[in-house]
Enzyme design. Structure first.
Site, PDB file in Angstrom:
ATOM      1  N   LYS B  96       0.816  -1.221   0.000  1.00 31.10           N
ATOM      2  CA  LYS B  96       0.000   0.000   0.000  1.00 31.10           C
ATOM      3  C   LYS B  96       0.853   1.276   0.000  1.00 31.10           C
ATOM      4  O   LYS B  96       0.421   2.318  -0.476  1.00 31.10           O
ATOM      5  CB  LYS B  96      -0.920   0.002   1.219  1.00 31.10           C
ATOM      6  CG  LYS B  96      -2.018  -1.060   1.176  1.00 31.10           C
ATOM      7  CD  LYS B  96      -3.062  -0.746   0.124  1.00 31.10           C
ATOM      8  CE  LYS B  96      -4.226  -1.726   0.176  1.00 31.10           C
ATOM      9  NZ  LYS B  96      -5.127  -1.542  -0.989  1.00 31.10           N
ATOM     10  N   GLU B 118      -9.540   6.134   3.106  1.00 33.39           N
ATOM     11  CA  GLU B 118     -10.312   5.055   3.716  1.00 33.39           C
ATOM     12  C   GLU B 118      -9.349   3.917   4.009  1.00 33.39           C
ATOM     13  O   GLU B 118      -8.270   3.853   3.425  1.00 33.39           O
ATOM     14  CB  GLU B 118     -11.393   4.575   2.741  1.00 33.39           C
ATOM     15  CG  GLU B 118     -10.907   3.576   1.681  1.00 33.39           C
ATOM     16  CD  GLU B 118      -9.856   4.135   0.732  1.00 33.39           C
ATOM     17  OE1 GLU B 118      -9.794   5.361   0.573  1.00 33.39           O
ATOM     18  OE2 GLU B 118      -9.097   3.341   0.152  1.00 33.39           O
ATOM     19  N   SER B 384       1.907  -9.610  -0.640  1.00 31.36           N
ATOM     20  CA  SER B 384       1.586  -8.177  -0.606  1.00 31.36           C
ATOM     21  C   SER B 384       1.802  -7.532   0.761  1.00 31.36           C
ATOM     22  O   SER B 384       2.000  -6.327   0.849  1.00 31.36           O
ATOM     23  CB  SER B 384       0.149  -7.955  -1.061  1.00 31.36           C
ATOM     24  OG  SER B 384      -0.742  -8.711  -0.271  1.00 31.36           O
TER      25      SER B 384
END
Lengths: 255, 404
Positions: B96, B118, B384
């Protein structure tokens, strides 16, 4: 022959009482399904037009009040199909009705069937807060063919070129969102009046102000700056408290 | 349609479409803000000064390039040559950060004072809070009340990093409700607030912008595996919630026809609507959060509640580019259950000494499925994120977590 769109425009331009058309917003099937037709009938006597909300699970442009009424309506089992069936059996209303819906429930129903069935039960037009002009081609064409109004929304941050285009393309009336924000917020009358004057200057259609208009003093303050006002969250709150919706609408205009 | 046209910039088109998918279904208030973002992003990505700044930050602050790890023991156990792209080793513990840093640099360049975001699992929230602290931007993160409870470690991290956390109790009280609430915030102040969206979903230009910032994963992995294994993988596998890590891994491989692409969705606890988050494998076309894509909905077009043991995959929509890759057959989407993901998590811990996020464990479980059907092949999995944030869930899932 007069189209539903032109009848809607006429109703806004010639209010039943006072100088500003009153367009109450009702969430379909709120506070309950059983008495909703009766509520709609009673409100239509006092209103110049009615905005009928299709409940949606993810109402991005709505504040807490209308989110809440939408959740109740969905829990009551309200759908586009139920709304159109209710309008068909409810009998003639004393004010034109426009459907307010987010796009997805309409897509699920099918746009072609929707416009046909809505026209059949006397719907005069559509307000779709998440369908900007650029994405609306198919629905605009269907509405035009059926004589229904595809009402465009404009906002205080809409650029002047775009404002001109949206006012030109809007059917029935132009929905002027008074604030940047969601439904049910607070209103700064001074700023709003100047903005509405700007919209009216470029619009050949009547302009209705919506978002944050809650009581008679708000309506009075906007007189001369808009042909009509939309009152939503305040009415939904009154219904939530068990008050009489028709009396609430009646009290928005001084006799 | 050739794979070259997918890679050559044909998608999205000028209207933000990936074939029929995508677009910009938003309130009028946001139309101008999205167009400013689109123009600002295109200018930035074409500016070598901006790209140099981004590359330097990715190297010095994020720690890129992330390693590629060959998993000899787990690979032998599954009968494949298994390679992991280690996004879990990027700063803040997941992929991210690539997008959060990129968009935060863009926000600063475009003169924004305030950032809203968010978050689901909290990884995007932590990444955004960190990037905003690093660049001196004010940060507010919307997070579902359910997720705040199940990912409390990340909530504490965000607070330490100076972000304001807003608990979202409306609707599902998960990622989907958090996106609605972040959009409502943005609608209230579209001129000076920058909405830093964390997945490859939402109105144009977000799916494109997020892909551009996440493609660093696939570019690095493609080069690394080519150098070390002297070949490209037979398959590249990633988990798919909204689809940001998957599109970042897939995109640089799209032109490589020999490389199969597998997206793994959250099959949850069963096939009934509400028991899973397997959007592409079980959903239908519709508009959610500003984009026409595939979503989980009922016959009336109402968005459905979802379930996944992983907060980051617990979302009823998916990015529009995945809808196109699925339609074209360029990528294949499958789902694995909560139980399959947790089993893969345990195996990676015991055989390789790596604790993966539960999200990423879905990709690993997908690799195990692939291995059963394709023994002896070379498999690239995007790991990830790391699983430290998931300790409470793992311990709640099994009384004997060491035996999962």
């Amino acid at each position: 022959m007069k189209t539903p769109s032109s009848l809607l425009e006429h109703a806004i331009r010639s209010p039943k009482r006072g100088n500003v058309a009153i367009m109450p917003y009702l969430t379909a099937g709120y506070p309950n399904k059983e008495d909703f037709c009766e509520l709609l009938q009673a409100v239509s006597v006092e209103a110049d037009a009615i905005e009928l909300g299709v409940p949606f699970s993810d109402p991005m442009a709505d504040g807490a009040t209308i989110q809440g009424s939408s959740e109740v309506a969905l829990a009551n089992g309200v759908s586009v199909r139920w709304i159109l069936g209710m309008l068909a059996s409810c009998g003639p209303l004393q004010a034109p009705v426009v459907l307010m819906s987010y796009l997805n429930p309409l897509l699920a129903y099918g746009l072609r069937n929707l416009v046909r069935d809505a026209a059949d039960v006397g719907v005069h037009g559509f307000i779709i807060p998440d369908l900007p002009d650029e994405e609306g081609e198919q629905l605009d064409q269907l509405c035009e063919d059926a004589g229904l109004a595809r009402i465009q929304l404009v906002t205080p941050v809409t650029s002047s070129d775009r404002l001109r285009r949206l006012c030109h393309r809007s059917g029935g009336f132009v929905y002027a969102v008074t604030v940047t924000g969601t439904t049910g917020g607070k209103l700064d009358i001074g700023q709003v009046s100047a903005y509405l004057d700007r919209v009216r200057k470029v619009s050949s259609k009547p302009v209705c102000a919506g978002f944050g208009i809650a009581e008679r003093s708000d309506v009075q303050a906007l007189e001369g700056h808009a042909e009509g006002v939309i009152v939503g969250s305040a009415l939904i709150r009154a219904l939530g408290r068990g008050e009489d919706g028709a009396l609430f609408v009646r009290a928005l205009v001084q006799d | 349609m050739t794979w070259d046209s997918l890679m050559g910039g044909a998608f999205p088109d000028a209207r933000g479409r990936y074939g029929v998918w995508g677009g910009r279904y938003v309130p009028e208030t946001l139309v101008g803000a999205l167009e400013r973002l689109n123009v600002g992003a295109r200018e930035a990505l074409a500016d070598t000064g901006f790209i140099d700044d981004l590359s330097r930050e990715l190297h010095d602050w994020v720690g890129r390039p992330t390693p590629l790890t060959r998993c000899k023991r787990l690979g032998a156990h599954w009968g494949i040559d298994l390679w992991l792209k280690r996004e879990d080793l990027a700063h803040t513990g997941a992929h991210k950060i690539n997008n959060a840093l990129g968009q935060a640099l863009l926000a600063k360049r475009m003169g924004a004072k305030r950032v809203v975001a968010e978050t689901g699992a909290g990884q995007h929230g932590v990444a955004t809070a960190a990037a905003c602290a690093h660049l001196g931007l004010e940060c507010t993160v919307y997070m579902g009340a359910v997720d705040i409870k199940r990912q409390s470690a990340n909530v504490r991290r965000m607070r330490l990093l100076g972000a304001k956390i807003v608990s979202v109790t409306s609707g599902s009280a998960t990622l989907r409700a958090a996106i609605n609430e972040a959009m409502r915030d943005w609608v209230s102040d579209p001129e000076t607030t920058f909405y830093l969206l964390g997945s490859a979903v939402g109105p144009h230009p977000y799916p494109w912008l997020v892909r551009e910032f996440q493609s660093v994963i696939g570019r690095e992995a493609r080069r690394q595996i080519n150098e070390r294994a002297d070949c490209l993988p037979d398959v590249a596998i990633a988990c798919v919630g909204g689809g940001s890590n998957a599109i970042g891994l897939f995109h640089p491989f799209i032109r490589d026809a020999s490389v199969k692409l597998w997206g793994i969705e959250a099959g949850g606890r069963g096939d009934a609507l509400g028991d899973h988050s397997a959007t592409i494998t079980q959903g239908s076309a519709g508009v959610l959060h500003g984009s026409f894509s595939v979503m989980l909905q009922n016959d009336d077009g109402q968005v459905q509640e979802t379930h996944s043991i992983s907060a980051g995959l617990d979302y009823p929509g998916v990015g529009p580019e995945h809808a196109l890759l699925n339609e074209l057959g360029r990528a294949r989407y499958r789902s694995v259950t909560d139980a399959q993901a947790m089993e893969a998590l345990g195996e990676l811990c015991r055989l390789e000494g790596i604790l993966p996020a539960i999200e990423s464990s879905h990709a690993l479980a997908g690799a195990k499925l692939w291995a059963e059907e394709n023994p002896g092949t070379t498999v690239l999995v995007n790991l990830s994120g790391r699983g430290d944030k998931d300790l409470d869930i793992i311990e709640g899932y099994s009384a004997t977590p060491e035996a999962i």
